[in-house]
Design an enzyme around this catalytic site. Structure first.
Site, PDB file in Angstrom:
ATOM      1  N   LYS A  13      55.616  66.495  21.506  1.00 17.56           N
ATOM      2  CA  LYS A  13      54.625  67.220  20.781  1.00 17.56           C
ATOM      3  C   LYS A  13      53.938  68.111  21.600  1.00 17.56           C
ATOM      4  CE  LYS A  13      53.027  63.257  18.937  1.00 17.56           C
ATOM      5  NZ  LYS A  13      53.808  62.412  19.518  1.00 17.56           N
ATOM      6  N   ARG A  88      47.523  59.929  12.840  1.00 15.60           N
ATOM      7  CA  ARG A  88      48.342  58.815  13.708  1.00 15.60           C
ATOM      8  C   ARG A  88      48.324  57.507  12.578  1.00 15.60           C
ATOM      9  NH1 ARG A  88      48.616  60.725  18.888  1.00 15.60           N
ATOM     10  NH2 ARG A  88      49.033  58.920  20.510  1.00 15.60           N
ATOM     11  N   ARG A 127      57.473  60.733  32.881  1.00 18.37           N
ATOM     12  CA  ARG A 127      56.789  62.023  32.592  1.00 18.37           C
ATOM     13  C   ARG A 127      55.397  62.009  33.765  1.00 18.37           C
ATOM     14  NH1 ARG A 127      54.782  63.735  26.866  1.00 18.37           N
ATOM     15  NH2 ARG A 127      53.419  61.913  26.813  1.00 18.37           N
ATOM     16  N   ARG A 162      50.196  58.821  33.773  1.00 14.64           N
ATOM     17  CA  ARG A 162      49.180  58.468  33.101  1.00 14.64           C
ATOM     18  C   ARG A 162      48.900  56.907  32.837  1.00 14.64           C
ATOM     19  NH1 ARG A 162      50.017  61.997  27.747  1.00 14.64           N
ATOM     20  NH2 ARG A 162      49.450  59.995  26.647  1.00 14.64           N
ATOM     21  N   ARG A 173      52.755  51.323  22.758  1.00 15.66           N
ATOM     22  CA  ARG A 173      52.538  52.456  21.935  1.00 15.66           C
ATOM     23  C   ARG A 173      53.698  52.544  20.960  1.00 15.66           C
ATOM     24  NH1 ARG A 173      51.916  57.167  26.416  1.00 15.66           N
ATOM     25  NH2 ARG A 173      51.867  58.468  24.741  1.00 15.66           N
TER      26      ARG A 173
HETATM   27  P1  AMP Z   1      48.600  61.205  22.913  1.00 15.12           P
HETATM   28  O1  AMP Z   1      48.547  61.997  24.489  1.00 15.12           O
HETATM   29  O2  AMP Z   1      48.774  61.981  21.941  1.00 15.12           O
HETATM   30  O3  AMP Z   1      49.947  60.506  23.447  1.00 15.12           O
HETATM   31  O4  AMP Z   1      47.590  59.966  23.045  1.00 15.12           O
HETATM   32  C1  AMP Z   1      47.195  59.116  23.991  1.00 15.12           C
HETATM   33  C2  AMP Z   1      46.416  58.155  23.329  1.00 15.12           C
HETATM   34  O5  AMP Z   1      45.326  58.593  23.047  1.00 15.12           O
HETATM   35  C3  AMP Z   1      46.931  57.205  22.395  1.00 15.12           C
HETATM   36  O6  AMP Z   1      47.769  56.279  22.863  1.00 15.12           O
HETATM   37  C4  AMP Z   1      45.742  56.804  21.703  1.00 15.12           C
HETATM   38  O7  AMP Z   1      45.179  55.631  22.564  1.00 15.12           O
HETATM   39  C5  AMP Z   1      44.955  58.003  21.769  1.00 15.12           C
HETATM   40  N1  AMP Z   1      45.054  58.641  20.579  1.00 15.12           N
HETATM   41  C6  AMP Z   1      45.285  60.238  20.813  1.00 15.12           C
HETATM   42  N2  AMP Z   1      45.216  60.469  19.394  1.00 15.12           N
HETATM   43  C7  AMP Z   1      44.824  59.615  18.563  1.00 15.12           C
HETATM   44  C8  AMP Z   1      44.768  59.346  17.130  1.00 15.12           C
HETATM   45  N3  AMP Z   1      44.950  60.504  16.483  1.00 15.12           N
HETATM   46  N4  AMP Z   1      44.283  58.141  16.589  1.00 15.12           N
HETATM   47  C9  AMP Z   1      43.957  57.299  17.602  1.00 15.12           C
HETATM   48  N5  AMP Z   1      44.250  57.190  18.918  1.00 15.12           N
HETATM   49  C10 AMP Z   1      44.581  58.365  19.432  1.00 15.12           C
END
Ligand code: AMP
Length: 215
Positions: A13, A88, A127, A162, A173
């Site tokens: 994404k 999400r 990554r 990360r 996740r």
């Molecule tokens: P991402 O970079 O989108 O994979 O997000 C990393 C982490 O941020 C996720 O594993 C969640 O802990 C948090 N996070 C990001 N977007 C959301 C969302 N829309 N709802 C809840 N937690 C989020």
């Protein structure tokens, strides 16, 4: 054109959003990037989100909906926006619908990036991300290494793994995705907005498929 990008963690994404920003002048709104920036700044939002994120769990819905409403109401998007990593959960999707109607904005499509699970685990564990919160360029030790080991090509900051991309956090996740986020595919199908894209191929090809599907 205002898009939602759906798909498991590691589906691409973030990378595909950045390509759409370059090619179409859209604005990427990544809740993950906003939260990582807040943690780095040490803001209240960052303090509230950090524990959830490190464990690979979702941050509470209302916190995320507040971030999105603030962003969408304060900024202008002449070429549209891409919601990357939001919504999400079903409550987030329902909250988004209310925000959209309050702000008189429309979502044109929810694009689901479909990737095999083995490929996802491989992509996530290899990554690397630029540690500079203003840059956050994404690399891959196999398919897209930095030119100088451990150093971002764009801004020269250290490139790191990360904390939520360790094997244990990846498992959490993926389970969270299956339980809470995958139901959004049916939600957006019912809303008549779903477009499914095979995202096992390279990000340039995925981006082209998205553009030809939505235009
Ligand atoms: P991402 O970079 O989108 O994979 O997000 C990393 C982490 O941020 C996720 O594993 C969640 O802990 C948090 N996070 C990001 N977007 C959301 C969302 N829309 N709802 C809840 N937690 C989020």
């Amino acid at each position: 054109m205002n898009l939602i990008l759906l798909g498991a963690p590691g589906a691409g994404k973030g990378t595909v959003s950045k390509l759409l920003v370059e090619k179409k002048g859209m604005v990427q709104i990544s809740t993950g990037d906003i939260l990582r920036g807040a943690i780095k700044e040490g803001s209240d939002l960052g303090k509230k989100a950090e524990g959830f994120m490190t464990r690979g769990e979702l941050v509470p819905d209302q916190l995320i909906l507040d971030i999105i409403e603030e962003k969408l109401s304060k900024e202008k998007f002449p070429n549209g926006f891409i919601l990357d990593g939001f919504p999400r959960t079903i409550p987030q999707a329902e909250g988004l619908k209310k925000i959209m109607s309050r702000l008189s904005i429309k979502i044109n499509a929810a694009v689901d990036l479909i990737v095999d699970e083995n490929e996802i685990v491989k992509r996530l564990s290899s990554r690397r991300t630029c540690s500079n919160s203003d840059c956050q360029a994404i690399y891959n030790v196999f398919s897209k290494p930095t030119k100088k080991e451990g150093i971002c090509d764009h801004c020269g900051s250290p490139v790191v793994q990360r904390s939520d991309e360790t094997e244990d956090a990846i498992k959490v996740r993926l389970n969270t995705y299956k339980e809470k986020t995958a139901p959004l595919v049916d939600y957006y199908k019912n809303e008549g907005l779903l477009k499914s894209i095979d995202a096992n191929k390279g990000s340039d090809k995925v981006c082209e498929s998205i553009i030809s599907t939505i235009e």
